[in-house]
Design a protein around this motif. Sequence first.
Motif, PDB file in Angstrom:
ATOM      1  N   TYR A 178     -25.324 -15.774   4.532  1.00  0.00           N
ATOM      2  CA  TYR A 178     -24.775 -15.355   3.251  1.00  0.00           C
ATOM      3  C   TYR A 178     -24.906 -16.529   2.272  1.00  0.00           C
ATOM      4  CZ  TYR A 178     -22.675 -11.555   5.947  1.00  0.00           C
ATOM      5  OH  TYR A 178     -22.481 -10.477   6.770  1.00  0.00           O
ATOM      6  N   VAL A 179     -25.284 -16.223   1.050  1.00  0.00           N
ATOM      7  CA  VAL A 179     -25.512 -17.258   0.036  1.00  0.00           C
ATOM      8  C   VAL A 179     -24.735 -16.883  -1.222  1.00  0.00           C
ATOM      9  CG1 VAL A 179     -27.244 -18.419  -1.417  1.00  0.00           C
ATOM     10  CG2 VAL A 179     -27.785 -17.830   0.957  1.00  0.00           C
ATOM     11  N   SER A 180     -24.181 -17.898  -1.885  1.00  0.00           N
ATOM     12  CA  SER A 180     -23.397 -17.661  -3.097  1.00  0.00           C
ATOM     13  C   SER A 180     -24.320 -17.301  -4.261  1.00  0.00           C
ATOM     14  CB  SER A 180     -22.594 -18.911  -3.462  1.00  0.00           C
ATOM     15  OG  SER A 180     -23.470 -19.936  -3.899  1.00  0.00           O
ATOM     16  N   SER A 181     -23.714 -16.680  -5.272  1.00  0.00           N
ATOM     17  CA  SER A 181     -24.458 -16.323  -6.475  1.00  0.00           C
ATOM     18  C   SER A 181     -23.935 -17.075  -7.699  1.00  0.00           C
ATOM     19  CB  SER A 181     -24.339 -14.819  -6.728  1.00  0.00           C
ATOM     20  OG  SER A 181     -22.970 -14.441  -6.833  1.00  0.00           O
ATOM     21  N   CYS A 182     -23.177 -18.183  -7.470  1.00  0.00           N
ATOM     22  CA  CYS A 182     -22.642 -18.967  -8.579  1.00  0.00           C
ATOM     23  C   CYS A 182     -23.742 -19.801  -9.216  1.00  0.00           C
ATOM     24  CB  CYS A 182     -21.510 -19.881  -8.101  1.00  0.00           C
ATOM     25  SG  CYS A 182     -20.080 -18.968  -7.465  1.00  0.00           S
ATOM     26  N   ALA A 183     -23.604 -20.072 -10.515  1.00  0.00           N
ATOM     27  CA  ALA A 183     -24.636 -20.810 -11.239  1.00  0.00           C
ATOM     28  C   ALA A 183     -24.550 -22.308 -11.003  1.00  0.00           C
ATOM     29  CB  ALA A 183     -24.524 -20.513 -12.735  1.00  0.00           C
ATOM     30  N   ASN A 184     -23.330 -22.817 -10.754  1.00  0.00           N
ATOM     31  CA  ASN A 184     -23.176 -24.267 -10.668  1.00  0.00           C
ATOM     32  C   ASN A 184     -22.816 -24.756  -9.274  1.00  0.00           C
ATOM     33  OD1 ASN A 184     -20.661 -23.135 -10.597  1.00  0.00           O
ATOM     34  ND2 ASN A 184     -19.697 -24.634 -11.938  1.00  0.00           N
ATOM     35  N   THR A 185     -22.847 -23.883  -8.291  1.00  0.00           N
ATOM     36  CA  THR A 185     -22.533 -24.279  -6.917  1.00  0.00           C
ATOM     37  C   THR A 185     -23.407 -23.476  -5.968  1.00  0.00           C
ATOM     38  OG1 THR A 185     -20.238 -24.787  -7.487  1.00  0.00           O
ATOM     39  CG2 THR A 185     -20.730 -24.449  -5.160  1.00  0.00           C
ATOM     40  N   ALA A 186     -23.935 -24.148  -4.965  1.00  0.00           N
ATOM     41  CA  ALA A 186     -24.722 -23.476  -3.930  1.00  0.00           C
ATOM     42  C   ALA A 186     -23.927 -23.496  -2.626  1.00  0.00           C
ATOM     43  CB  ALA A 186     -26.066 -24.174  -3.742  1.00  0.00           C
ATOM     44  N   VAL A 187     -23.744 -22.312  -2.042  1.00  0.00           N
ATOM     45  CA  VAL A 187     -22.995 -22.185  -0.794  1.00  0.00           C
ATOM     46  C   VAL A 187     -23.810 -21.329   0.170  1.00  0.00           C
ATOM     47  CG1 VAL A 187     -20.875 -21.393   0.314  1.00  0.00           C
ATOM     48  CG2 VAL A 187     -20.785 -22.372  -1.986  1.00  0.00           C
ATOM     49  N   ILE A 188     -23.881 -21.769   1.412  1.00  0.00           N
ATOM     50  CA  ILE A 188     -24.505 -20.967   2.454  1.00  0.00           C
ATOM     51  C   ILE A 188     -23.531 -20.866   3.623  1.00  0.00           C
ATOM     52  CG2 ILE A 188     -25.688 -22.964   3.473  1.00  0.00           C
ATOM     53  CD1 ILE A 188     -27.959 -21.037   4.249  1.00  0.00           C
ATOM     54  N   LEU A 189     -23.374 -19.651   4.131  1.00  0.00           N
ATOM     55  CA  LEU A 189     -22.519 -19.388   5.278  1.00  0.00           C
ATOM     56  C   LEU A 189     -23.356 -18.669   6.323  1.00  0.00           C
ATOM     57  CD1 LEU A 189     -19.717 -19.236   6.695  1.00  0.00           C
ATOM     58  CD2 LEU A 189     -19.354 -17.084   5.477  1.00  0.00           C
ATOM     59  N   GLN A 190     -23.497 -19.271   7.478  1.00  0.00           N
ATOM     60  CA  GLN A 190     -24.267 -18.685   8.578  1.00  0.00           C
ATOM     61  C   GLN A 190     -23.305 -18.457   9.749  1.00  0.00           C
ATOM     62  OE1 GLN A 190     -27.227 -21.854   8.683  1.00  0.00           O
ATOM     63  NE2 GLN A 190     -28.784 -20.446   7.899  1.00  0.00           N
ATOM     64  N   ILE A 191     -23.054 -17.172  10.064  1.00  0.00           N
ATOM     65  CA  ILE A 191     -22.070 -16.845  11.089  1.00  0.00           C
ATOM     66  C   ILE A 191     -22.673 -15.881  12.108  1.00  0.00           C
ATOM     67  CG2 ILE A 191     -19.991 -17.258   9.741  1.00  0.00           C
ATOM     68  CD1 ILE A 191     -19.941 -14.339   9.001  1.00  0.00           C
ATOM     69  N   VAL A 192     -22.085 -15.915  13.290  1.00  0.00           N
ATOM     70  CA  VAL A 192     -22.449 -15.005  14.382  1.00  0.00           C
ATOM     71  C   VAL A 192     -21.170 -14.328  14.847  1.00  0.00           C
ATOM     72  CG1 VAL A 192     -23.371 -14.819  16.709  1.00  0.00           C
ATOM     73  CG2 VAL A 192     -24.409 -16.421  15.083  1.00  0.00           C
TER      74      VAL A 192
ATOM     75  N   GLN B  86     -18.311 -17.430  14.741  1.00  0.00           N
ATOM     76  CA  GLN B  86     -18.641 -18.848  14.798  1.00  0.00           C
ATOM     77  C   GLN B  86     -19.843 -19.104  13.905  1.00  0.00           C
ATOM     78  OE1 GLN B  86     -19.237 -20.333  18.744  1.00  0.00           O
ATOM     79  NE2 GLN B  86     -17.050 -20.426  19.218  1.00  0.00           N
ATOM     80  N   GLY B  87     -19.925 -20.311  13.362  1.00  0.00           N
ATOM     81  CA  GLY B  87     -21.076 -20.621  12.521  1.00  0.00           C
ATOM     82  C   GLY B  87     -20.903 -21.924  11.779  1.00  0.00           C
ATOM     83  N   ARG B  88     -21.599 -22.032  10.676  1.00  0.00           N
ATOM     84  CA  ARG B  88     -21.561 -23.244   9.855  1.00  0.00           C
ATOM     85  C   ARG B  88     -21.599 -22.835   8.385  1.00  0.00           C
ATOM     86  NH1 ARG B  88     -26.366 -24.220   7.323  1.00  0.00           N
ATOM     87  NH2 ARG B  88     -25.653 -26.310   6.742  1.00  0.00           N
TER      88      ARG B  88
ATOM     89  N   TYR C  38     -19.495 -27.853   7.004  1.00  0.00           N
ATOM     90  CA  TYR C  38     -18.354 -27.383   7.771  1.00  0.00           C
ATOM     91  C   TYR C  38     -18.840 -26.652   9.022  1.00  0.00           C
ATOM     92  CZ  TYR C  38     -16.091 -27.844   3.173  1.00  0.00           C
ATOM     93  OH  TYR C  38     -15.645 -28.299   1.969  1.00  0.00           O
ATOM     94  N   SER C  39     -18.066 -26.781  10.089  1.00  0.00           N
ATOM     95  CA  SER C  39     -18.199 -25.857  11.210  1.00  0.00           C
ATOM     96  C   SER C  39     -17.199 -24.731  10.979  1.00  0.00           C
ATOM     97  CB  SER C  39     -17.903 -26.569  12.529  1.00  0.00           C
ATOM     98  OG  SER C  39     -16.586 -27.112  12.538  1.00  0.00           O
ATOM     99  N   VAL C  40     -17.594 -23.501  11.336  1.00  0.00           N
ATOM    100  CA  VAL C  40     -16.811 -22.315  10.978  1.00  0.00           C
ATOM    101  C   VAL C  40     -16.410 -21.569  12.243  1.00  0.00           C
ATOM    102  CG1 VAL C  40     -16.825 -20.122   9.726  1.00  0.00           C
ATOM    103  CG2 VAL C  40     -17.989 -22.114   8.761  1.00  0.00           C
ATOM    104  N   SER C  41     -15.168 -21.124  12.276  1.00  0.00           N
ATOM    105  CA  SER C  41     -14.681 -20.221  13.319  1.00  0.00           C
ATOM    106  C   SER C  41     -13.751 -19.220  12.661  1.00  0.00           C
ATOM    107  CB  SER C  41     -13.944 -20.992  14.418  1.00  0.00           C
ATOM    108  OG  SER C  41     -12.821 -21.670  13.886  1.00  0.00           O
ATOM    109  N   GLY C  42     -13.582 -18.067  13.289  1.00  0.00           N
ATOM    110  CA  GLY C  42     -12.718 -17.064  12.700  1.00  0.00           C
ATOM    111  C   GLY C  42     -12.834 -15.730  13.399  1.00  0.00           C
ATOM    112  N   ALA C  43     -12.438 -14.668  12.695  1.00  0.00           N
ATOM    113  CA  ALA C  43     -12.454 -13.320  13.255  1.00  0.00           C
ATOM    114  C   ALA C  43     -12.587 -12.322  12.126  1.00  0.00           C
ATOM    115  CB  ALA C  43     -11.182 -13.053  14.066  1.00  0.00           C
ATOM    116  N   VAL C  44     -13.024 -11.100  12.480  1.00  0.00           N
ATOM    117  CA  VAL C  44     -13.143 -10.015  11.524  1.00  0.00           C
ATOM    118  C   VAL C  44     -12.497  -8.782  12.114  1.00  0.00           C
ATOM    119  CG1 VAL C  44     -15.415  -9.356  12.383  1.00  0.00           C
ATOM    120  CG2 VAL C  44     -14.724  -8.689  10.071  1.00  0.00           C
ATOM    121  N   SER C  45     -11.795  -8.042  11.286  1.00  0.00           N
ATOM    122  CA  SER C  45     -11.165  -6.796  11.722  1.00  0.00           C
ATOM    123  C   SER C  45     -11.266  -5.810  10.574  1.00  0.00           C
ATOM    124  CB  SER C  45      -9.700  -7.039  12.093  1.00  0.00           C
ATOM    125  OG  SER C  45      -9.071  -5.820  12.435  1.00  0.00           O
ATOM    126  N   GLY C  46     -12.018  -4.727  10.792  1.00  0.00           N
ATOM    127  CA  GLY C  46     -12.238  -3.782   9.713  1.00  0.00           C
ATOM    128  C   GLY C  46     -12.978  -4.472   8.582  1.00  0.00           C
TER     129      GLY C  46
END
Length: 387
Positions: free
Chosen positions: A76-90, A98-100, A118-126
Amino acid sequence: MLTVARPKKESRGSTLRRFSLRKRAFNIAVRLANNQIKTKRRKISMKKLCLHFLLACSSALLAAPIAHAENISGTYVSSCANTAVILQIVQLSGNQLQGRAEQVSPSSNGQRLNTWNYSVSGAVSGDTIVLSLKDADSPQFLSGTIPMSGAVNGEGLQISGGQSGGSGTFTWILRRSNQSVFDSQVAALTTIANAAANRAANTKRLEEQRKAEAHQLQVEIQSKKSFDDYCPRTARMESNLKKVRDDFRKITVTMNERLEKERVTPPNSPGNGLDRNQILYSINDDWYNSNDVGYNLNNLSMDAHYKNGTIDIRSNLGYPLKQDAFSGCGNNASGFCAQVNAAFNRADQCNTDLIAAFQKTYAVQAQERTKQEAIRQEAARLAGMNQ
């Protein structure tokens, strides 16, 4: 014996009126009863209709499948004009994640980029997602964890978070994309930052150039003043040097006059009171006076920085040296630079004249001291004393 009153016999008209009123009251009662029956029937019909609608909706709901979140693994990649963000999760079993993540944004002055990994951890529900971001550069003794939460929205994510005591919350609006899109965003931010850095560097360079030019002008102004002040100074020194030469010569004349007197004075004897010795003492005093004149000459030499037969003009002019004054001026410069040139040339000529005056004075000192030493030796011999 009781008497019972017999009721009056009603007239025919009264009887008809009473009958008419009763009939009207009966008709009203029948109408009210009919209306109540109709109302009850309508209520029963509405209840039946609502019941049928609820049964239909319930059947449709029971027949429809229950919505659930699809697997959200991906980039997932951000659509902001002044900041670039990438989130890669499994998305793992049990809806664990889990991801980065990586965020790139300009610094406060916009001249460089700051990067956080960042290292990423979490959960999704619905459609609800919860993440914890761990700063890879955070020291081990600090948690460095940033909590985030948000919603899964079709092909995108909108998550917000922050850290207590930090600089506040922030929001990432992300859409499914790929690494190359993120790299392009970073490249665009890099171009912007480099342009800002170049502008800042140019501004700094122009400011430094302005300050250098202002400083150079002050150096030239001070230099011209020093050059202009130098000739009056050398004139005073030349006057002092002329006095030194005159003093040497006068002392020589005085010593020579005393010697002539001693030559015609009879030799020392108890009868003449050792007159030649008295004259010798006076000649020796003249000699010491000549030494004092020599000390005065040495002091003038130190003041003028006269050494080994020459004077370095820069030693007299102090900070605004010739090369500093002319670093921004050409030999054929016009305007103020030409005035600086002319002032230096005058000062340089005055310095040359002062050098000649010192050389002449030291020559006179040598000549007169030689004469004075010869007079002193002859005076001692005439007085019968060895110097």
